[in-house]
Design an enzyme around this catalytic site. Structure first.
Site, PDB file in Angstrom:
ATOM      1  N   HIS A  82       0.839  -1.201   0.000  1.00 20.05           N
ATOM      2  CA  HIS A  82       0.000   0.000   0.000  1.00 20.05           C
ATOM      3  C   HIS A  82       0.870   1.246   0.000  1.00 20.05           C
ATOM      4  O   HIS A  82       1.881   1.309   0.675  1.00 20.05           O
ATOM      5  CB  HIS A  82      -0.902   0.010   1.243  1.00 20.05           C
ATOM      6  CG  HIS A  82      -1.744   1.234   1.349  1.00 20.05           C
ATOM      7  ND1 HIS A  82      -2.891   1.406   0.612  1.00 20.05           N
ATOM      8  CD2 HIS A  82      -1.595   2.370   2.077  1.00 20.05           C
ATOM      9  CE1 HIS A  82      -3.414   2.586   0.888  1.00 20.05           C
ATOM     10  NE2 HIS A  82      -2.646   3.197   1.777  1.00 20.05           N
ATOM     11  N   ASP A 161     -14.571   3.074   8.775  1.00 23.65           N
ATOM     12  CA  ASP A 161     -13.523   4.017   8.357  1.00 23.65           C
ATOM     13  C   ASP A 161     -14.063   5.003   7.331  1.00 23.65           C
ATOM     14  O   ASP A 161     -13.758   6.190   7.381  1.00 23.65           O
ATOM     15  CB  ASP A 161     -12.319   3.271   7.774  1.00 23.65           C
ATOM     16  CG  ASP A 161     -11.343   4.245   7.123  1.00 23.65           C
ATOM     17  OD1 ASP A 161     -10.767   5.060   7.849  1.00 23.65           O
ATOM     18  OD2 ASP A 161     -11.200   4.220   5.878  1.00 23.65           O
ATOM     19  N   ARG A 168     -14.019  13.204   9.676  1.00 26.27           N
ATOM     20  CA  ARG A 168     -12.739  13.845  10.002  1.00 26.27           C
ATOM     21  C   ARG A 168     -12.400  14.916   8.990  1.00 26.27           C
ATOM     22  O   ARG A 168     -11.873  15.980   9.324  1.00 26.27           O
ATOM     23  CB  ARG A 168     -11.624  12.789  10.029  1.00 26.27           C
ATOM     24  CG  ARG A 168     -11.657  11.895  11.262  1.00 26.27           C
ATOM     25  CD  ARG A 168     -10.801  10.654  11.058  1.00 26.27           C
ATOM     26  NE  ARG A 168      -9.427  10.988  10.734  1.00 26.27           N
ATOM     27  CZ  ARG A 168      -8.636  10.238   9.973  1.00 26.27           C
ATOM     28  NH1 ARG A 168      -9.062   9.099   9.461  1.00 26.27           N
ATOM     29  NH2 ARG A 168      -7.409  10.621   9.725  1.00 26.27           N
ATOM     30  N   SER A 183      -6.836   4.110  10.182  1.00 25.91           N
ATOM     31  CA  SER A 183      -7.663   4.190   8.977  1.00 25.91           C
ATOM     32  C   SER A 183      -7.038   3.374   7.834  1.00 25.91           C
ATOM     33  O   SER A 183      -7.700   2.551   7.194  1.00 25.91           O
ATOM     34  CB  SER A 183      -7.813   5.673   8.582  1.00 25.91           C
ATOM     35  OG  SER A 183      -8.269   5.810   7.260  1.00 25.91           O
ATOM     36  N   LYS A 187      -8.229  -0.913   6.437  1.00 25.99           N
ATOM     37  CA  LYS A 187      -8.598  -1.333   5.082  1.00 25.99           C
ATOM     38  C   LYS A 187      -7.699  -2.462   4.580  1.00 25.99           C
ATOM     39  O   LYS A 187      -8.141  -3.381   3.892  1.00 25.99           O
ATOM     40  CB  LYS A 187      -8.524  -0.125   4.139  1.00 25.99           C
ATOM     41  CG  LYS A 187      -9.689   0.845   4.370  1.00 25.99           C
ATOM     42  CD  LYS A 187      -9.544   2.140   3.616  1.00 25.99           C
ATOM     43  CE  LYS A 187      -8.632   3.095   4.326  1.00 25.99           C
ATOM     44  NZ  LYS A 187      -8.845   4.521   4.040  1.00 25.99           N
TER      45      LYS A 187
END
Ligand code: URA
Ligand code: CA
Length: 434
Positions: A82, A161, A168, A183, A187
């Site tokens: 990621h 999330d 947020r 967060s 995922k």
């Protein structure tokens, strides 16, 4: 349990219990707690912070708020990758076939990008016919037989999330390390991988502007991974200039294929080898990152990486002859050089703004509804540290709308910093957190 008490406790610097964290995440997802109370709690968290245990609990509460992919039918150790988001970042397209060519399963569920250029799926649609639509069984079967598959996001991963991030975003509570790290990790964990390699970008074009902040975020995510049994490594890498040369979907696909055949940009290859070698080590296919790097380079040298990429494109309905003949990829009508108005050394290329210029040419989505033009974008010709003379081409604009060229050209010139000398060399890889 009352939400009011949780707010007061955190406001006064207290530590939330696992039950309290589960309570607010679960009930907020179900719509049982109003936005204003959760906003208030988020602001209290923002100022009073969360410790490592609370952060891990928040992560798992968000993971458990929706579907969790079961990849247990895929043989071997599944390693996911990621990036916290870069400009012209083509690493996934290069890494996944290289890693798969070594027999490591790559099972990716991907969404579409909202930003400068498209996401991995958008880019892959440069191949005529390419599709990410498949059943979960087909997905698992493809990974078991071909070691690589990318599926569109069908499962409802970490819905808590999604809701919290949106809140947020409008309440000034995005940039807290516990909130960001939980967060991102929620995922990844819901997507089912056994191990995770993170590319945490630092610089003007990134979420984290300084090395210290990026390292803090990377360390927080590695710690979350550790505490929930997902081996995690974070690479801290530079985003003070776009990665590689190409910024734009089909342009990046071509750059990825160039890299897979040993003709790609040096920085892109180096970052891919760093991220990839850590994936290979986590998958237990090599003992050291040095050994893993040699194995990955081997897939370029012996042609197995590009062969794997071709096989993957074909398996998902894409025209594989595009891999053999890159002229078939979507091409822009106009290719216009941008010439430097000064002499000197390139000291900086504002990645964020170059990304925005590419987006205005049509390479990215300004809103969810925007339609991407796969052909357009920017190809840099000079990068940081290079000498340029007045009149040298610093970049090429690939456009389909001639009226957008002048503004793009101005935008590129404004975001190239050219100075009399270049001193402070910035590293590509700052650090690796394990
Ligand atoms: N990206 C995410 O997914 N979450 C954050 O909180 C910040 C960036
Ligand atoms: Ca690039």
């Amino acid at each position: 349990m009352r939400m009011y008490d949780l707010i007061i406790k955190k406001r006064n610097g207290g530590e939330l219990t696992t039950e309290e964290i589960n309570y607010f995440v679960e009930n907020y997802t179900k719509g049982n707690i109003p936005d204003y109370q959760v906003s208030s709690l988020l602001m209290a968290i923002y100022f009073q912070k969360m410790n490592a245990r609370e952060t891990a609990d928040l992560t798992m509460a968000m993971v458990n708020s929706g579907d969790i992919l079961d990849l247990s039918k895929i043989k071997g150790i599944k390693v996911d990758k990621h990036s916290t988001g870069g400009v012209g970042d083509t690493t996934s397209l290069v890494l996944t076939p290289m890693v798969a060519a070594l027999g490591i399963p790559v099972a990716k569920m991907s969404g579409r990008g909202l930003g400068h250029t498209g996401g991995t799926i958008d880019k892959l649609e440069s191949f005529k016919g390419f599709s990410v639509e498949m059943t979960e069984d087909e997905f698992i079967n493809n990974v078991n037989t071909k070691k690589i598959a990318i599926m569109g996001q069908t499962a409802d991963l970490a819905p808590a999330d999604k809701k919290l991030y949106a809140l947020r975003d409008v309440t000034g509570t995005v940039d807290n390390i516990s909130l960001i790290s939980s967060s991102i990790m929620s995922k990844k964990i819901a997507a089912g991988a056994d191990c995770i390699v993170l590319d945490v970008k630092v610089g003007d074009g990134a979420f984290m502007k300084t090395f210290e902040d990026a390292k803090t975020l990377g360390t927080a995510m590695v710690n979350i991974g550790k505490s929930v049994n997902r081996n995690t490594v974070a690479v801290i890498s530079d985003m003070d200039q776009p990665l590689g040369f190409a910024v734009g979907n089909a342009l990046e696909v071509k750059e990825a294929m160039d890299t897979l055949t040993g003709k790609g940009p040096k920085d892109l290859l180096e970052l891919c080898l760093t991220l990839g070698s850590n994936m290979v080590v986590l998958a237990k296919k090599a003992k050291t990152v040095e050994e893993a790097k040699e194995m990955l380079l081997g897939t370029i040298k012996d042609g197995s990486a590009i062969k794997k990429f071709r096989e993957f494109v074909e398996a998902q309905g894409g025209d594989p002859t595009f891999v053999d003949d890159r002229e078939k990829l979507p091409k822009a009508k106009y290719v216009v050089p941008v010439k430097s108005d000064r002499s000197g050394y390139v000291s900086k290329i504002n990645a964020q703004n170059i990304g925005l210029v590419a987006m205005e040419l049509g390479a990215g989505r300004a809103t969810k509804e925007s339609i991407i033009d796969l052909a357009v974008g920017i190809v840099l010709n000079k990068k940081r540290g290079e000498k340029v003379e007045k009149g040298d081409v610093i970049a090429y604009i690939h456009a389909n709308d001639e009226s957008k060229v002048e503004k793009a050209s101005k935008g590129i010139l404004e975001n190239y910093e050219i100075k009399a000398e270049y001193k402070d060399e910035i590293p590509l890889i700052y650090d690796v957190v394990r």
